[in-house]
Motif scaffolding. Sequence first.
Motif, PDB file in Angstrom:
ATOM      1  N   ARG A   1       0.825  -1.205   0.000  1.00 15.01           N
ATOM      2  CA  ARG A   1       0.000   0.000   0.000  1.00 15.01           C
ATOM      3  C   ARG A   1       0.860   1.257   0.000  1.00 15.01           C
ATOM      4  NH1 ARG A   1      -5.065  -1.168   4.152  1.00 15.01           N
ATOM      5  NH2 ARG A   1      -6.194  -2.599   2.769  1.00 15.01           N
ATOM      6  N   CYS A   2       1.960   1.211   0.752  1.00 10.43           N
ATOM      7  CA  CYS A   2       2.856   2.369   0.788  1.00 10.43           C
ATOM      8  C   CYS A   2       3.491   2.602  -0.583  1.00 10.43           C
ATOM      9  CB  CYS A   2       3.938   2.164   1.846  1.00 10.43           C
ATOM     10  SG  CYS A   2       3.303   2.212   3.535  1.00 10.43           S
ATOM     11  N   TRP A   3       3.760   1.534  -1.319  1.00 14.60           N
ATOM     12  CA  TRP A   3       4.288   1.673  -2.674  1.00 14.60           C
ATOM     13  C   TRP A   3       3.303   2.436  -3.552  1.00 14.60           C
ATOM     14  CZ3 TRP A   3       2.152  -0.455  -7.182  1.00 14.60           C
ATOM     15  CH2 TRP A   3       2.926  -0.290  -8.334  1.00 14.60           C
ATOM     16  N   TRP A   4       2.034   2.068  -3.477  1.00 16.70           N
ATOM     17  CA  TRP A   4       1.017   2.744  -4.279  1.00 16.70           C
ATOM     18  C   TRP A   4       0.824   4.189  -3.814  1.00 16.70           C
ATOM     19  CZ3 TRP A   4      -1.555   3.542  -8.440  1.00 16.70           C
ATOM     20  CH2 TRP A   4      -2.728   4.284  -8.412  1.00 16.70           C
ATOM     21  N   GLN A   5       0.775   4.423  -2.503  1.00 17.56           N
ATOM     22  CA  GLN A   5       0.570   5.769  -1.991  1.00 17.56           C
ATOM     23  C   GLN A   5       1.731   6.688  -2.368  1.00 17.56           C
ATOM     24  OE1 GLN A   5      -2.080   7.095  -0.583  1.00 17.56           O
ATOM     25  NE2 GLN A   5      -3.226   5.175  -0.702  1.00 17.56           N
ATOM     26  N   ALA A   6       2.959   6.163  -2.298  1.00 21.81           N
ATOM     27  CA  ALA A   6       4.120   6.975  -2.680  1.00 21.81           C
ATOM     28  C   ALA A   6       4.068   7.323  -4.165  1.00 21.81           C
ATOM     29  CB  ALA A   6       5.413   6.235  -2.337  1.00 21.81           C
ATOM     30  N   TYR A   7       3.706   6.346  -4.989  1.00 19.08           N
ATOM     31  CA  TYR A   7       3.614   6.593  -6.431  1.00 19.08           C
ATOM     32  C   TYR A   7       2.522   7.617  -6.739  1.00 19.08           C
ATOM     33  CZ  TYR A   7       2.476   5.847 -11.337  1.00 19.08           C
ATOM     34  OH  TYR A   7       2.197   6.036 -12.668  1.00 19.08           O
ATOM     35  N   LEU A   8       1.347   7.459  -6.117  1.00 19.43           N
ATOM     36  CA  LEU A   8       0.243   8.393  -6.350  1.00 19.43           C
ATOM     37  C   LEU A   8       0.616   9.799  -5.900  1.00 19.43           C
ATOM     38  CD1 LEU A   8      -2.718   8.905  -7.168  1.00 19.43           C
ATOM     39  CD2 LEU A   8      -3.376   8.264  -4.830  1.00 19.43           C
ATOM     40  N   LEU A   9       1.276   9.921  -4.757  1.00 17.50           N
ATOM     41  CA  LEU A   9       1.675  11.235  -4.263  1.00 17.50           C
ATOM     42  C   LEU A   9       2.675  11.897  -5.205  1.00 17.50           C
ATOM     43  CD1 LEU A   9       1.561  13.337  -2.024  1.00 17.50           C
ATOM     44  CD2 LEU A   9       3.371  12.091  -0.837  1.00 17.50           C
ATOM     45  N   ARG A  10       3.660  11.133  -5.687  1.00 15.66           N
ATOM     46  CA  ARG A  10       4.628  11.702  -6.630  1.00 15.66           C
ATOM     47  C   ARG A  10       3.932  12.182  -7.905  1.00 15.66           C
ATOM     48  NH1 ARG A  10       7.720   7.039  -5.107  1.00 15.66           N
ATOM     49  NH2 ARG A  10       7.162   6.047  -7.095  1.00 15.66           N
TER      50      ARG A  10
ATOM     51  N   THR B   1       8.376  15.727  -6.026  1.00 17.24           N
ATOM     52  CA  THR B   1       8.792  15.029  -4.809  1.00 17.24           C
ATOM     53  C   THR B   1       9.338  13.665  -5.187  1.00 17.24           C
ATOM     54  OG1 THR B   1       8.091  14.181  -2.646  1.00 17.24           O
ATOM     55  CG2 THR B   1       6.484  14.083  -4.411  1.00 17.24           C
ATOM     56  N   ALA B   2      10.303  13.212  -4.421  1.00 18.25           N
ATOM     57  CA  ALA B   2      10.903  11.898  -4.647  1.00 18.25           C
ATOM     58  C   ALA B   2      10.654  10.982  -3.461  1.00 18.25           C
ATOM     59  CB  ALA B   2      12.404  12.035  -4.904  1.00 18.25           C
ATOM     60  N   VAL B   3       9.542  11.207  -2.754  1.00 21.56           N
ATOM     61  CA  VAL B   3       9.248  10.394  -1.578  1.00 21.56           C
ATOM     62  C   VAL B   3       9.158   8.922  -1.989  1.00 21.56           C
ATOM     63  CG1 VAL B   3       6.741  10.697  -1.806  1.00 21.56           C
ATOM     64  CG2 VAL B   3       7.743  10.176   0.432  1.00 21.56           C
ATOM     65  N   SER B   4       9.760   8.060  -1.190  1.00 25.80           N
ATOM     66  CA  SER B   4       9.872   6.645  -1.543  1.00 25.80           C
ATOM     67  C   SER B   4       8.906   5.793  -0.727  1.00 25.80           C
ATOM     68  CB  SER B   4      11.301   6.155  -1.309  1.00 25.80           C
ATOM     69  OG  SER B   4      11.637   6.214   0.063  1.00 25.80           O
ATOM     70  N   THR B   5       8.780   4.537  -1.151  1.00 22.07           N
ATOM     71  CA  THR B   5       7.942   3.582  -0.419  1.00 22.07           C
ATOM     72  C   THR B   5       8.452   3.405   1.002  1.00 22.07           C
ATOM     73  OG1 THR B   5       7.437   2.410  -2.469  1.00 22.07           O
ATOM     74  CG2 THR B   5       7.076   1.219  -0.411  1.00 22.07           C
ATOM     75  N   ARG B   6       9.752   3.290   1.179  1.00 19.37           N
ATOM     76  CA  ARG B   6      10.323   3.098   2.511  1.00 19.37           C
ATOM     77  C   ARG B   6      10.020   4.287   3.413  1.00 19.37           C
ATOM     78  NH1 ARG B   6      14.727   4.933   4.878  1.00 19.37           N
ATOM     79  NH2 ARG B   6      15.446   5.873   2.932  1.00 19.37           N
TER      80      ARG B   6
ATOM     81  N   SER C   1       8.881  19.204   4.309  1.00 21.71           N
ATOM     82  CA  SER C   1       9.985  20.127   4.059  1.00 21.71           C
ATOM     83  C   SER C   1      11.196  19.430   3.448  1.00 21.71           C
ATOM     84  CB  SER C   1      10.390  20.822   5.365  1.00 21.71           C
ATOM     85  OG  SER C   1      10.888  19.881   6.315  1.00 21.71           O
ATOM     86  N   ARG C   2      11.352  18.140   3.710  1.00 21.16           N
ATOM     87  CA  ARG C   2      12.499  17.417   3.170  1.00 21.16           C
ATOM     88  C   ARG C   2      12.242  16.833   1.780  1.00 21.16           C
ATOM     89  NH1 ARG C   2      14.108  13.940   8.613  1.00 21.16           N
ATOM     90  NH2 ARG C   2      15.004  15.688   9.808  1.00 21.16           N
ATOM     91  N   GLN C   3      10.983  16.556   1.461  1.00 21.46           N
ATOM     92  CA  GLN C   3      10.696  15.814   0.235  1.00 21.46           C
ATOM     93  C   GLN C   3      10.021  16.623  -0.852  1.00 21.46           C
ATOM     94  OE1 GLN C   3      11.864  12.830  -0.360  1.00 21.46           O
ATOM     95  NE2 GLN C   3      12.760  12.759   1.694  1.00 21.46           N
ATOM     96  N   LEU C   4       9.574  17.840  -0.561  1.00 19.78           N
ATOM     97  CA  LEU C   4       8.913  18.658  -1.582  1.00 19.78           C
ATOM     98  C   LEU C   4       9.926  19.614  -2.204  1.00 19.78           C
ATOM     99  CD1 LEU C   4       6.366  19.610  -3.057  1.00 19.78           C
ATOM    100  CD2 LEU C   4       5.980  21.220  -1.178  1.00 19.78           C
ATOM    101  N   TRP C   5      10.017  19.582  -3.525  1.00 22.82           N
ATOM    102  CA  TRP C   5      10.896  20.485  -4.262  1.00 22.82           C
ATOM    103  C   TRP C   5      10.053  21.476  -5.046  1.00 22.82           C
ATOM    104  CZ3 TRP C   5      16.080  20.973  -3.850  1.00 22.82           C
ATOM    105  CH2 TRP C   5      16.763  19.945  -3.195  1.00 22.82           C
ATOM    106  N   ILE C   6      10.472  22.748  -5.018  1.00 23.51           N
ATOM    107  CA  ILE C   6       9.780  23.828  -5.718  1.00 23.51           C
ATOM    108  C   ILE C   6      10.756  24.417  -6.722  1.00 23.51           C
ATOM    109  CG2 ILE C   6       8.581  26.030  -5.467  1.00 23.51           C
ATOM    110  CD1 ILE C   6       8.052  25.218  -2.544  1.00 23.51           C
ATOM    111  N   TYR C   7      10.343  24.456  -7.992  1.00 20.16           N
ATOM    112  CA  TYR C   7      11.206  24.960  -9.052  1.00 20.16           C
ATOM    113  C   TYR C   7      10.665  26.300  -9.538  1.00 20.16           C
ATOM    114  CZ  TYR C   7      13.228  20.307  -9.098  1.00 20.16           C
ATOM    115  OH  TYR C   7      13.860  19.141  -8.727  1.00 20.16           O
ATOM    116  N   GLY C   8      11.438  27.357  -9.290  1.00 19.35           N
ATOM    117  CA  GLY C   8      11.026  28.685  -9.709  1.00 19.35           C
ATOM    118  C   GLY C   8      10.399  29.461  -8.568  1.00 19.35           C
ATOM    119  N   ALA C   9       9.928  30.662  -8.884  1.00 16.20           N
ATOM    120  CA  ALA C   9       9.306  31.539  -7.897  1.00 16.20           C
ATOM    121  C   ALA C   9       8.211  32.341  -8.585  1.00 16.20           C
ATOM    122  CB  ALA C   9      10.344  32.469  -7.277  1.00 16.20           C
TER     123      ALA C   9
END
Length: 398
Positions: free
Chosen positions: A299-308, A323-328, A361-369
């Motif tokens: 389930r975490c694999w699917w949730q991580a993929y859906l979130l990305r 974001t590059a949040v992983s299953t782990r 804060s660790r996993q979300l990346w923002i490109y630009g302003a």
Amino acid sequence: MTDISAPWGQPEGQPVAQPTAVAAQPDLTPSRPVYDGQLSELYGIYLRHLTLMVLTLGWSRFWGRTRLRRYLWNHVSILGDRFEYRGRGIELFLGFVFVLVILGLWGGLMWLVWEFVFHEVTLPGLGFLNLFYLSIAFIGIPLAFVGQYAGLRYRLTRTRWRGVRCGMAGSAWSYGGLATVMNMANAMTGQLLTPLVSVTLAKPRLANAFLGTLRLDFAGRAGDIYGRYIGYYFLNIAAWGLVIVVGITAVTLGGERLGLTGEAFAELFTSFSLRTVLILVIGFFVLYTLFGLMILPLRCWWQAYLLRYLVARTRAGNVLFATAVSTRQIWGFLVLNYLIVVMTLGLGWPWVMHRTLRLISRQLWIYGAPDGAAVGQPSDRGPRFGEGLLDMFDVTGF
């Protein structure tokens, strides 16, 4: 003599045409949100909140929730500027009272129905309170979805960044109706519509949100993620089958070691007793634990993929997200949060909120302003009070 500096087709003696200026590319410098809150400070606010809750029999929770939000919002910054939370406890209190009044009127309507419709044809075991509770359960599901959308809109309208108000357009009632219908259809099709439900319900929550006059855009499609979901779906079914086999084997071997034969098992479940109840409870707990251990990583694999996917398909003008949040990471996040809440009997909620913002804060990346000169204040000031439905029918929203 031919002027070799002239472009092809340019007549001799004429001024050379200047090349067209290349359009400026948007600045996509990456950055991340910063969360610098301290767990000790957060717990200080939370313990004060709990103390006042006890002294006021729970009626101070609206002001306590507001203080917690102000601390959390003020300790999250993007591009060096912190968020502000401008909500007030009295607004949450009025929203809750408004819903209480609506429920009172609904109760009066149910009494009229009971008195003039069901009074003469009473069903066995059905009283007025039973009818009222059944009606609340029936309307509670769509109202929970309405409350989720309205609560999100309230929090956004009370949020500022760089002095600019956030907000959300759209109808909470339309979202509630859509979410109810889609979740019912998903349940009737054995969860096969999950990607469609996820993307369809994410779109109004994302595409209707805005920062001032800057709207978010969402370009997700269910077809993009259906292939992954089908694989997850059938792996889920296989995991269920494996858990059932393991559970039956464990019960059978355990019964043999305890000297229970097949006839003894049959007698145990034909003559219902306290022993039967205890065995059923223990068996359910064992199967639930086995299933959780085996299926949670999937389930975490699917949730991580859906979130990305959802994050990558969202943008705000020229600002992109990833974001590059992983299953782990999702697995560790959910498991530890569950243990924190259970082992502390609910007192670990500040720790859970603290961990949530740290993960973002660790996993979300923002490109630009965003272009500050092009962003103005929105014309809509939002609701005057809020979150009554969320507080009454959905306890998941903080």
